[in-house]
Design an enzyme around this catalytic site. Structure first.
Site, PDB file in Angstrom:
ATOM      1  N   ASP A 153      -0.097   5.945  13.860  1.00  0.00           N
ATOM      2  CA  ASP A 153       1.142   5.361  14.371  1.00  0.00           C
ATOM      3  C   ASP A 153       2.341   5.911  13.635  1.00  0.00           C
ATOM      4  O   ASP A 153       2.474   5.783  12.419  1.00  0.00           O
ATOM      5  CB  ASP A 153       1.084   3.833  14.264  1.00  0.00           C
TER       6      ASP A 153
ATOM      7  N   LYS B 248       0.860  -1.176   0.000  1.00  0.00           N
ATOM      8  CA  LYS B 248       0.000   0.000   0.000  1.00  0.00           C
ATOM      9  C   LYS B 248       0.891   1.218   0.000  1.00  0.00           C
ATOM     10  O   LYS B 248       1.792   1.340   0.831  1.00  0.00           O
ATOM     11  CB  LYS B 248      -0.934   0.031   1.212  1.00  0.00           C
TER      12      LYS B 248
ATOM     13  N   HIS C 256     -12.044  11.437  10.952  1.00  0.00           N
ATOM     14  CA  HIS C 256     -12.659  10.626   9.894  1.00  0.00           C
ATOM     15  C   HIS C 256     -12.818   9.168  10.301  1.00  0.00           C
ATOM     16  O   HIS C 256     -13.833   8.527  10.002  1.00  0.00           O
ATOM     17  CB  HIS C 256     -11.807  10.733   8.630  1.00  0.00           C
TER      18      HIS C 256
END
Length: 321
Positions: free
Chosen positions: A222, A67, A137
Site C-alpha cells: 500500500d 514500527k 514473500h
C-alpha cells in the site's frame, strides 16, 4: 527494556495468536478505543529504498509504539529480506521504551492474519476454491492463514512469472490441497475467495471477471498509486477496510474514490462487523472486498504478544536502558 531478536520471534507466536490480536485491533479501532497516527512513508534517495513509520495507541490494551522500517529492493542479493522492520513499544504510563522487537516475521504474520480475519467474517461459509494473485514473500503466509478459515478444496494461483508459483504449490501440497497455475481469467472464474498480494500499480483483476458471491482481499503493497483491481469493481461491491483514511489515500480505494465510482462514506470498517454494528455479508450473491492497508496497531498488538510470551519463557533480553 526487553529486546526480542528476529531469530526467536517464531518461537513465541502462532497464526491463531495473530488472528486474535488483529481481530481485536479492528474491533477496538471501530469502537474508537484505539487509533493510528498518520503514516510516514518516503523514498530516501538511497538504495532505492522506501522507509517509514506506522504508530498508534490502543487505550484498552495500553499498546503504545511504532514500527520503523521499509523496503530495500536489493536486499535479496545480500542474503536479507527486502522488507526490514523493527517494532518499538513504550510504557503508556511513563513513556519509557519497554521493548524492541524484530518486526520482519511479525509483519508477514499480521498481514496474513488481516486477510484471514476478513475471510473469516465476510466470505461465504461454503467457499471452496481459494485464488492467490502474486508469489512474493508474503504469498505463502497468506495461503497458510486464509486456508484455515474455510473448508477449501482447491488452490488456484497466478503470477506474472509463473515459475515462481513453485513455492505456493509446495505450501498447497503441505496443506493437502490440489494446486493449479491459472490465468487471471481462470482464477476469477473458479475462485470463491481471491487474495491479491502484489506490488502492482496497474489493475490486474478486471471488474467484469469477479463472480457474484466472491470475497476479495486486496493485501498488496500500500502506497500512493498502488492498484490491484479495477476501480470499477470497487464501485459495485461492498467495500470493507481496516482504516478508511489509509484506504482512500494509499490503499486500493484511492482510485475509485478519486474517479467517483466509490464514495468514502460507503466504505465500512471491518471492526464494525466484528463488533456486530454492521451485518457484513448480507447475501450469497454479494461481492465483498477487504482493502487491507496495514495499520501500526496490528504491529503493536502482535509485538506485545511476543514480548509477553518471551518474558514468560525467559528468552527476552532484559537491558537496563
Amino acid at each position: 527494556m526487553y529486546v526480542i531478536p528476529e531469530a526467536i520471534i517464531g518461537d513465541h507466536i502462532s497464526r491463531d495468536d495473530c488472528f486474535e490480536a488483529v481481530e481485536q485491533v479492528f474491533a477496538s479501532m471501530a469502537a474508537k478505543t484505539a487509533y493510528n497516527f498518520p503514516v510516514i512513508r518516503e523514498a530516501i534517495g538511497h538504495a532505492d529504498a522506501l522507509y517509514g513509520f506506522k504508530s498508534g495507541f490502543d487505550r484498552n490494551a495500553l499498546n503504545l509504539g511504532l514500527k520503523s522500517g521499509g523496503y530495500w529492493p536489493d536486499n535479496a542479493e545480500k542474503g536479507l529480506t527486502n522488507h526490514q522492520s523493527t517494532v518499538f513499544l513504550f510504557d503508556a504510563d511513563t513513556g519509557k521504551c519497554s521493548a524492541i522487537v524484530g518486526g520482519n516475521l511479525l509483519t508477514a504474520l499480521r498481514t496474513a492474519a488481516a486477510s484471514a480475519v476478513s475471510v473469516g467474517h465476510l466470505a461465504r461459509p461454503d467457499a471452496r476454491v481459494l485464488g492467490i494473485l502474486g508469489a512474493g514473500h508474503q504469498a505463502a503466509f497468506q495461503l497458510r492463514a486464509v486456508a484455515e478459515q474455510r473448508k477449501f478444496e482447491k488452490i488456484v494461483a497466478w503470477n506474472r512469472s509463473p515459475e515462481k508459483l513453485v513455492s505456493l504449490e509446495a505450501v498447497s501440497n503441505e496443506l493437502g490441497l490440489p494446486f493449479e497455475c491459472v490465468s487471471v481469467e481462470g482464477l476469477c472464474e473458479q475462485s470463491d475467495v481471491i487474495v491479491t498480494i502484489t506490488s502492482s500499480h496497474d489493475p490486474i483483476v478486471p471488474s467484469h471477471l469477479v463472480r457474484p458471491g466472491t470475497h476479495v482481499a486486496c493485501m498488496g503493497t500500500d502506497t500512493k498509486g498502488k492498484q490491484e483491481v479495477d476501480a470499477a469493481l470497487m464501485g459495485r461491491v461492498s467495500v470493507f477496510t481496516d482504516q478508511i483514511a489509509q484506504s482512500i489515500t494509499i490503499g486500493e480505494a484511492q482510485h475509485a474514490v478519486a474517479d467517483g465510482s466509490l464514495r468514502e462514506i460507503d466504505i465500512i470498517e471491518l471492526g464494525a462487523v466484528i463488533n456486530g454494528a454492521h451485518p457484513g455479508r448480507v447475501s450469497r450473491e454479494e461481492i465483498t472486498l477487504f482493502d487491507g492497508t496495514g495499520v501500526g496497531l496490528q504491529d503493536l498488538a502482535v509485538a506485545a504478544t511476543v514480548v509477553e510470551r518471551a518474558c514468560a519463557a525467559g528468552t527476552a533480553m532484559d537491558i537496563k536502558f
